[in-house]
Design a protein around this motif. Structure first.
Motif, short mmCIF file in Angstrom:
data_model
loop_
_atom_site.label_atom_id
_atom_site.label_comp_id
_atom_site.label_asym_id
_atom_site.label_seq_id
_atom_site.Cartn_x
_atom_site.Cartn_y
_atom_site.Cartn_z
N PHE A 1 -8.77 12.67 -4.98
CA PHE A 1 -8.56 12.87 -3.54
C PHE A 1 -8.32 11.53 -2.84
O PHE A 1 -7.42 11.40 -2.03
N GLU A 2 -9.15 10.53 -3.19
CA GLU A 2 -9.01 9.21 -2.57
C GLU A 2 -7.67 8.56 -2.92
O GLU A 2 -7.03 7.92 -2.07
N LEU A 3 -7.22 8.76 -4.16
CA LEU A 3 -5.93 8.20 -4.56
C LEU A 3 -4.78 8.89 -3.83
O LEU A 3 -3.82 8.24 -3.40
N MET A 4 -4.89 10.20 -3.66
CA MET A 4 -3.85 10.93 -2.92
C MET A 4 -3.78 10.44 -1.48
O MET A 4 -2.69 10.20 -0.94
N GLN A 5 -4.93 10.26 -0.86
CA GLN A 5 -4.95 9.78 0.52
C GLN A 5 -4.42 8.35 0.62
O GLN A 5 -3.72 8.01 1.58
N GLY B 1 2.70 -1.58 -5.62
CA GLY B 1 1.48 -2.03 -4.95
C GLY B 1 0.20 -1.82 -5.73
O GLY B 1 0.21 -1.39 -6.90
N GLU B 2 -0.89 -2.09 -5.05
CA GLU B 2 -2.23 -2.02 -5.67
C GLU B 2 -2.59 -0.60 -6.07
O GLU B 2 -3.22 -0.38 -7.11
N VAL B 3 -2.17 0.39 -5.28
CA VAL B 3 -2.49 1.78 -5.61
C VAL B 3 -1.79 2.19 -6.91
O VAL B 3 -2.38 2.81 -7.79
N GLY B 4 -0.54 1.80 -7.04
CA GLY B 4 0.19 2.08 -8.27
C GLY B 4 -0.44 1.42 -9.47
O GLY B 4 -0.55 2.01 -10.55
N ARG B 5 -0.90 0.17 -9.28
CA ARG B 5 -1.55 -0.55 -10.39
C ARG B 5 -2.82 0.17 -10.84
O ARG B 5 -3.14 0.22 -12.03
N ARG B 6 -3.55 0.74 -9.88
CA ARG B 6 -4.76 1.50 -10.23
C ARG B 6 -4.41 2.67 -11.16
O ARG B 6 -5.13 2.95 -12.12
N PHE B 7 -3.30 3.33 -10.87
CA PHE B 7 -2.86 4.43 -11.72
C PHE B 7 -2.49 3.92 -13.12
O PHE B 7 -2.89 4.51 -14.13
#
Length: 325
Positions: free
Chosen positions: A315-319, A122-128
């Protein structure tokens, strides 16, 4: 010292030949530290096959497995200077370069396999994956690395207190060091290639890793206790150096990304089979497999959830990961 000399001798050759281009073909060099029987190595072989197929032979991958070109950190440094094109490292090692990757080492961050796959795709993984670009490291995809659990030579780990007095090998990761300390053990960073001998010689009393790695490394020959506490599920990350990436055309970049995505799906299938095979094999070899109460370990490491300052990007990424449904 021998490894350092080997590294220095190889460096000029890598600089000369990395991303070697002929009139009709570009060669991408991929190095990693795993055995050729490991399912993640098989995924990288699949990557090369898919890339050659997509590009009709215009892009070819040559793989250097088993730490031939150095340990994970050395391969990352070679990527940064453009002397190596692609490597695979644990997200735990990457945290030394990209701070936000520390989030992935939070114990019991992922609820289950489905949750982790949602993150990878997903998008969160792509940000990483794109977080490392400012450090000249561009993520292509995540590989499932299962869950990490403790294995030991002389006694099983059923409760955190069982780690007291034990020297436990960890990756070169501050988060991994802190986790073992929090559970009562003595963390000892050692490179993967040196671990078998370190276990044999009593330099460490145990380690922590996933089932396929425990099996393919033959650490079960020395350690007869494996405890499925599954404290972390840190993925592997396939990376391309930004210098190598910049040398590719837009079409070539698309081919490489498509091949990486395809290899990630393939890897999940071979990983699932490898976990089952490894579990059966270590039991047959006389390893005692224990299933501790994970809640006890989760409670003991709960402080990790407050490690990142509220409002920070980490913190935002963890959440964002925790909120994935």
């Amino acid at each position: 010292m021998g490894r350092k000399i080997q590294y220095l001798l190889l460096l000029p050759l890598l600089i000369l030949f990395s991303c070697k281009q002929t009139e009709r073909q570009k060669l991408l060099r991929l190095a990693h530290g795993l055995d050729t029987n490991h399912p993640v190595h098989q995924a990288m072989v699949n990557l090369g096959e898919e890339l050659e197929k997509l590009s009709e032979g215009k892009l070819v991958v040559k793989i250097y497995p088993s730490g031939q070109l150095g340990a994970e950190r050395e391969c990352l440094e070679l990527l940064q200077i453009g002397s190596l094109d692609i490597t695979k490292v644990s997200g735990a090692v990457l945290e030394n370069f990209v701070t936000e990757y520390k989030v992935l080492s939070v114990p019991y961050l992922f609820r289950d396999k489905s949750h982790s796959f949602q993150f990878y795709d997903g998008e969160v993984g792509r940000r990483f994956l794109l977080k490392g670009e400012s450090f000249r490291l561009r993520g292509l995809c995540f590989y499932d690395a299962g869950s990490r659990s403790f294995y030991t030579k002389d006694r099983p780990v059923v409760l955190p207190k069982d780690l007291e007095g034990l020297k436990i090998r960890v990756q070169k990761s501050n988060m991994a060091v802190s986790m073992v300390e929090m559970l009562g053990g003595a963390p000892t960073p050692i490179s993967w290639g040196e671990l078998y001998t370190a276990l044999q010689q009593g330099v460490v009393d145990g380690a922590e890793n996933n089932l396929p790695s425990f099996h393919t490394s033959k650490h079960y020959e020395v350690c007869k206790y494996y405890s499925m506490d599954e404290h972390t599920a840190v993925p592997d990350v396939l990376l391309v150096g930004t210098e190598s990436w910049a040398r590719l055309s837009e079409q070539e970049k698309n081919w490489l990304q498509q091949a990486a995505n395809s290899s990630a799906i393939f890897q999940r299938e071979v990983w699932a089979a490898a976990e089952e095979e490894a579990l059966n094999a270590i039991k047959a070899a006389g390893v005692e497999v224990n299933y501790p109460d994970k809640e006890v370990f989760a409670e003991k490491t709960a402080a990790f959830n407050e490690l990142f300052e509220e409002g920070s990007e980490a913190f935002e990424l963890m959440q964002a990961i925790k909120n994935l449904k």
